[in-house]
Design a protein around this motif. Structure first.
Motif, PDB file in Angstrom:
ATOM      1  N   ARG A 195      58.177  47.652  33.460  1.00  0.00           N
ATOM      2  CA  ARG A 195      56.699  48.482  33.772  1.00  0.00           C
ATOM      3  C   ARG A 195      56.048  48.176  32.392  1.00  0.00           C
ATOM      4  N   ILE A 196      56.437  48.105  31.359  1.00  0.00           N
ATOM      5  CA  ILE A 196      55.388  47.776  30.240  1.00  0.00           C
ATOM      6  C   ILE A 196      54.870  46.348  30.769  1.00  0.00           C
ATOM      7  N   LEU A 197      55.594  45.607  30.941  1.00  0.00           N
ATOM      8  CA  LEU A 197      55.323  44.105  31.358  1.00  0.00           C
ATOM      9  C   LEU A 197      54.028  44.270  32.249  1.00  0.00           C
ATOM     10  N   ARG A 198      53.797  44.909  33.176  1.00  0.00           N
ATOM     11  CA  ARG A 198      52.974  45.170  34.188  1.00  0.00           C
ATOM     12  C   ARG A 198      51.691  45.670  33.683  1.00  0.00           C
ATOM     13  N   PHE A 199      51.798  46.860  32.763  1.00  0.00           N
ATOM     14  CA  PHE A 199      50.561  47.077  32.027  1.00  0.00           C
ATOM     15  C   PHE A 199      49.779  46.013  31.226  1.00  0.00           C
ATOM     16  N   HIS A 200      50.717  45.094  30.603  1.00  0.00           N
ATOM     17  CA  HIS A 200      50.016  43.890  30.101  1.00  0.00           C
ATOM     18  C   HIS A 200      49.544  43.091  30.563  1.00  0.00           C
ATOM     19  N   GLN A 201      50.179  42.981  32.183  1.00  0.00           N
ATOM     20  CA  GLN A 201      49.269  42.139  32.905  1.00  0.00           C
ATOM     21  C   GLN A 201      48.099  42.550  33.614  1.00  0.00           C
ATOM     22  N   ALA A 255      57.519  41.910  26.356  1.00  0.00           N
ATOM     23  CA  ALA A 255      58.030  42.737  27.272  1.00  0.00           C
ATOM     24  C   ALA A 255      59.247  42.068  27.901  1.00  0.00           C
ATOM     25  N   LEU A 256      58.880  40.762  28.027  1.00  0.00           N
ATOM     26  CA  LEU A 256      59.952  39.892  28.864  1.00  0.00           C
ATOM     27  C   LEU A 256      61.053  39.474  27.867  1.00  0.00           C
ATOM     28  N   ARG A 257      60.845  39.445  26.738  1.00  0.00           N
ATOM     29  CA  ARG A 257      61.985  39.429  25.804  1.00  0.00           C
ATOM     30  C   ARG A 257      63.020  40.569  25.705  1.00  0.00           C
TER      31      ARG A 257
END
Length: 325
Positions: free
Chosen positions: A307-313, A277-279
């Motif tokens: 928002r996808i990053l936050r799901f993975h977190q 997601a960060l990429r």
């Protein structure tokens, strides 16, 4: 795909004189995508209409690395993966110069990318990605990932002052996430040549079956499980950052059936999902605040992958993705 560099019929015809692909009958820009300049190219040879893709390589592609991409595509075709083939000029060259940019002409793949992604699409992509990773085992050329974590840091740092205009406190959140990724990046997982940009608009389907993979110009030597999550994110999340567990379960199960993931890889899926997601946040944010002038392309919203990053977190295990190997 996109159009950054405009070309004229006269300069295109001059370039085509070196090829044996017929007489130019038309060309039109392709506005999908964000990286290189792409055109549909139409010719007629001996009364038969033909169609190709013309690609001019822009800012993030080093012309010296084009042989890696083209060789990788050739290798995959020998392993039964449908992907474009570069046309050779009469002198045998695949790469030429057009409008001051390195360029290639590739065969046209029939089909279209899915606008409404189903679990069946996700499963087909998972299976094909695993086959691509297995095929990489005997592809010896290497290419460093120029869009790895160091590049993300550089791109995001260039936008730190503007980031908080998208959302208050975003710059600090991204900086913290980058620190975690850089500190904990797995260095012992299986790796090899990967596509590294297998978004839905780079995969074609025809009559319900996957018919081809295109746009290999981020391909590099990288961790397979990272490439898996880099693929899962755009195929299995919606624009609100909500995961469709049915799609993710289908994609991961289909991949695992072809290239079984190790216990360590499975445990690392949430971490690798954050990295993937960060990429995308890095390049989208940079392009959002630094749009190319006169380009036929619309910058994509970086907040989708925030928002996808936050799901993975918030994820703790593979079960959060509906995956139970």
């Amino acid at each position: 795909m996109a159009v950054y560099t405009r070309i004229t019929e006269q300069e295109l015809q001059k370039a085509l004189d070196a090829f044996d692909i017929g007489t130019l009958t038309g060309f039109e820009g392709i506005s999908d995508g964000v990286e290189n300049s792409n055109y549909h190219l139409f010719t007629n040879k001996n009364g038969t209409a033909r169609r190709y893709i013309l690609t001019l390589f822009e800012k993030r592609v080093n012309a010296e690395e084009l042989p890696f991409y083209l060789g990788y595509m050739r290798h995959l075709r020998t392993r039964g993966i449908d992907c474009p083939a570069a046309e050779k000029s009469r002198s045998g060259a695949e790469i030429f110069t057009l409008a001051g940019k390195p360029a290639i002409i590739t065969t046209f793949l029939d089909g279209a990318w899915p606008r409404e992604i189903t679990p069946a699409h996700a499963a087909a992509v998972g299976e094909t990605l695993a086959r691509m990773h297995l095929a990489a085992k005997d592809f010896s050329p290497k290419r460093k990932n120029g869009m790895g974590p160091a590049a993300w840091r550089s791109l995001i740092n260039a936008c730190m002052r503007e980031a908080d205009t998208l959302e208050a406190g975003l710059s600090g959140q991204l900086s913290s996430a980058l620190d975690d990724i850089e500190k904990n990046w797995p260095r012992h997982f299986p790796q090899g040549a990967v596509h590294a940009d297998l978004f839905p608009d780079n995969v074609f389907f025809k009559d319900g079956a996957l018919s081809g993979v295109i746009d290999f110009y981020f391909a590099c030597t990288e961790t397979f499980a990272y490439d898996l999550m880099l693929t899962l994110n755009p195929w299995c999340f919606d624009k609100a950052g909500m995961l469709d567990r049915t799609k993710s379960a289908a994609l991961l199960a289909a991949y695992h059936a072809v290239r079984p993931l190790s216990a360590e890889e499975i445990k690392a899926l949430p971490f690798l999902g954050r990295a993937a997601a960060l990429r995308i946040v890095a390049t989208r944010m940079y392009d959002w605040f630094n749009p190319a002038k006169d380009a036929v392309v619309t910058p994509k919203d970086p907040m989708e992958h925030v928002r996808i990053l936050r799901f993975h977190q918030s994820a703790h295990s593979a079960a959060d993705y509906g995956f139970s190997p």
